[in-house]
Design a protein around this motif. Structure first.
Motif, mmCIF file in Angstrom:
data_model
loop_
_atom_site.group_PDB
_atom_site.id
_atom_site.type_symbol
_atom_site.label_atom_id
_atom_site.label_comp_id
_atom_site.label_asym_id
_atom_site.label_seq_id
_atom_site.Cartn_x
_atom_site.Cartn_y
_atom_site.Cartn_z
ATOM 1 N N ILE A 81 0.844 -1.191 0.000
ATOM 2 C CA ILE A 81 0.000 0.000 0.000
ATOM 3 C C ILE A 81 0.883 1.245 0.000
ATOM 4 O O ILE A 81 1.800 1.367 0.817
ATOM 5 C CB ILE A 81 -0.932 0.031 1.230
ATOM 6 C CG1 ILE A 81 -1.798 -1.238 1.277
ATOM 7 C CG2 ILE A 81 -1.801 1.286 1.218
ATOM 8 C CD1 ILE A 81 -2.769 -1.373 0.150
ATOM 9 N N ASN A 82 0.593 2.161 -0.928
ATOM 10 C CA ASN A 82 1.282 3.448 -0.934
ATOM 11 C C ASN A 82 0.931 4.202 0.347
ATOM 12 O O ASN A 82 -0.219 4.234 0.772
ATOM 13 C CB ASN A 82 0.852 4.256 -2.160
ATOM 14 C CG ASN A 82 1.707 5.490 -2.358
ATOM 15 O OD1 ASN A 82 1.753 6.371 -1.505
ATOM 16 N ND2 ASN A 82 2.377 5.562 -3.491
ATOM 17 N N LYS A 83 1.939 4.817 0.978
ATOM 18 C CA LYS A 83 1.711 5.505 2.248
ATOM 19 C C LYS A 83 0.724 6.658 2.116
ATOM 20 O O LYS A 83 0.099 7.065 3.095
ATOM 21 C CB LYS A 83 3.041 6.011 2.808
ATOM 22 C CG LYS A 83 3.932 4.898 3.335
ATOM 23 C CD LYS A 83 5.202 5.443 3.962
ATOM 24 C CE LYS A 83 6.068 4.312 4.506
ATOM 25 N NZ LYS A 83 7.327 4.808 5.096
ATOM 26 N N SER A 84 0.556 7.164 0.893
ATOM 27 C CA SER A 84 -0.415 8.245 0.690
ATOM 28 C C SER A 84 -1.849 7.749 0.863
ATOM 29 O O SER A 84 -2.770 8.557 1.025
ATOM 30 C CB SER A 84 -0.245 8.844 -0.709
ATOM 31 O OG SER A 84 -0.567 7.893 -1.715
ATOM 32 N N LYS A 85 -2.047 6.419 0.836
ATOM 33 C CA LYS A 85 -3.383 5.835 0.998
ATOM 34 C C LYS A 85 -3.671 5.459 2.458
ATOM 35 O O LYS A 85 -4.731 4.920 2.760
ATOM 36 C CB LYS A 85 -3.518 4.579 0.128
ATOM 37 C CG LYS A 85 -3.253 4.809 -1.348
ATOM 38 C CD LYS A 85 -4.253 5.757 -1.961
ATOM 39 C CE LYS A 85 -4.023 5.927 -3.457
ATOM 40 N NZ LYS A 85 -4.966 6.891 -4.056
ATOM 41 N N ILE A 86 -2.724 5.731 3.345
ATOM 42 C CA ILE A 86 -2.894 5.385 4.753
ATOM 43 C C ILE A 86 -3.264 6.642 5.531
ATOM 44 O O ILE A 86 -2.536 7.628 5.510
ATOM 45 C CB ILE A 86 -1.606 4.751 5.318
ATOM 46 C CG1 ILE A 86 -1.266 3.486 4.535
ATOM 47 C CG2 ILE A 86 -1.774 4.433 6.800
ATOM 48 C CD1 ILE A 86 0.058 2.862 4.909
ATOM 49 N N GLU A 87 -4.414 6.603 6.198
ATOM 50 C CA GLU A 87 -4.948 7.782 6.876
ATOM 51 C C GLU A 87 -5.062 7.552 8.377
ATOM 52 O O GLU A 87 -5.026 6.424 8.868
ATOM 53 C CB GLU A 87 -6.339 8.121 6.337
ATOM 54 C CG GLU A 87 -6.396 8.376 4.842
ATOM 55 C CD GLU A 87 -7.818 8.630 4.380
ATOM 56 O OE1 GLU A 87 -8.753 8.490 5.215
ATOM 57 O OE2 GLU A 87 -8.002 8.964 3.203
#
Length: 432
Positions: A389-395
């Motif tokens: 998972i790209n870290k930009s997709k982790i909230e």
């Protein structure tokens, strides 16, 4: 003249200031929050924004029944969003000042009397109240030495009668039933290519590479080394396990076994550990000589990602960072109690369904977690896949979910990808 939207709860009319209403959506696609024994029952993805969902009846002590045709009113206040479940919406009403009346009630302080109807006014501040935590990742003590330092994680897979493995650190994701396209004039061990989110990836046919009979290859392991990706087409992905580096038995290198790092005897099971760089050499690609240009370097910096193990509890998916996972196993015989014996080591267990949902599905699927002081196991319904998972997709998990649900403290982050939401479990909070 202020406007209000009228909502229906148990056939009674209530009112919400229109200034706080963003939109009304269907009651669907809610990702349930584990342990939601309170009024925050889940989250939804609304145009790539994660919004907590509240059962308004439960919040107002009106019961917790949700109708099949209920609606969700998306509220906004100072940049924060919250969805409330209502039986229905009725109308938009314009309200004169003289139609607003203050009352002495522990639930409602204002009512609207208009056209012979009485509307109880929902207090927005009360809905948004709570302990809004700044949920940040805890910093680990860098001076603690872990016994895991001499372990290596491997992903096992089946190829005919053999069990093979590759280091987990090189795994990007696992693809079920991939669509593979043949390409002319390629070596016989290149089965073809596939497209993965717009990227062309070469597929290695392990049947041909290891001169096997024509096995039914069903699953694809996407590998990445120094920025290069390719796929290993395998018969069946087994599980993740950790082995001591010293337990890898090196073999004298010959032309026949140059693609093998060594073999591992794990509790009587012989596992062949592949040398991925040598497999690249079979393609004529020398990993050591690859030099990324400046643009590619920038892209690698921006496109930071993490590897996760995805598992299921009842109907919902959850994730754990792969570096927290020691191994995945299935208890073949006996009943699962509070502990399990893994190769002579007694491992304490936590049944996540009992902890989060007060249910026991009698599953025998166990994820062994690396603990600070002692490893422990999580009983889950099903281990689904490994994915990157790209870290930009982790909230960040919405504050309302953390503060208003009994299991909120165990949720570390949330993956918001392709309109799907997946909670990441904070294993440190579960540590026994």
């Amino acid at each position: 003249m202020p406007q209000y939207i009228s909502i229906i709860l148990d056939k009674e009319k209530y009112a919400i200031p229109m200034i706080n209403v963003q939109e009304v959506v269907k009651y669907e696609n809610i990702v349930k929050v584990p342990g939601s024994d309170n009024y925050i029952i889940g989250v939804i993805n609304l145009r790539n924004k994660t919004i907590p969902i509240m059962n308004l009846k439960d919040k107002l002590n009106l019961g917790n029944t949700i109708l099949s045709d209920s609606k969700i009113v998306i509220l906004t206040k100072k940049g924060s969003n919250l969805g409330i479940i209502v039986d229905d919406t009725s109308e938009i009403i314009d309200v004169e000042d003289q139609e607003i009346e203050k009352i002495n009630n522990d639930k409602f302080s204002t009512v609207i009397r208009k056209n012979e109807h009485l509307y109880k006014v929902i207090e927005i501040d009360r809905l948004f109240e709570g302990d809004f935590k700044d949920y940040k990742k805890e910093t680990l003590d860098k001076h603690i030495k872990y016994k895991h330092e001499e372990l290596i994680q491997i992903l096992k897979f089946k190829l005919g009668n053999e069990i093979m493995a590759i280091p987990v650190e090189n795994v990007q994701e696992i693809v079920k039933k991939p669509m593979i396209y043949s390409v002319p004039d390629m070596p016989n061990f290149v089965k073809g290519v596939m497209t993965l989110r717009g990227e062309i990836i070469q597929i290695i046919d392990l049947n041909a590479l290891f001169k096997k009979d024509k096995l039914d290859l069903k699953e694809l392991i996407i590998i990445k080394i120094n920025g290069i990706k390719f796929g290993l087409h395998v018969e069946e992905v087994k599980n993740i396990t950790s082995v001591e580096i010293g337990s890898i038995n090196k073999l004298p290198v010959t032309s026949k076994n140059s693609k093998i790092t060594g073999v591992i005897n794990l509790n009587g099971e012989i596992i062949t550990l592949l040398n991925l760089e040598k497999i690249f050499d079979e393609l004529g690609i020398e990993i050591e000589k690859i030099v990324l240009d400046e643009n590619e370097k920038d892209e690698e910096t921006i496109d930071e990602s993490k590897l996760f193990l995805i598992f299921k509890l009842i109907d919902e998916d959850y994730a754990i960072e792969i570096e927290k996972v020691r191994e995945v196993t299935v208890l073949e015989n006996g009943n699962i109690n509070d502990v399990v014996n893994i190769r002579g080591e007694i491992i304490p267990l936590i049944n996540l369904n009992e902890k989060f949902n007060n249910k026991n599905t009698n599953s025998k699927n166990i994820i062994i977690i690396r603990g600070k002081e002692k490893d422990f196991g999580l009983i889950v319904d099903e281990v689904k896949e490994i994915t990157r998972i790209n870290k930009s997709k982790i909230e960040k998990v919405p504050d309302e979910v953390i503060s208003d649900t009994s299991a909120g403290e165990y949720l570390k982050n949330i993956i918001n990808q392709n309109s799907n939401l997946t909670f990441i479990i904070d294993t440190e909070k579960l540590d026994i």
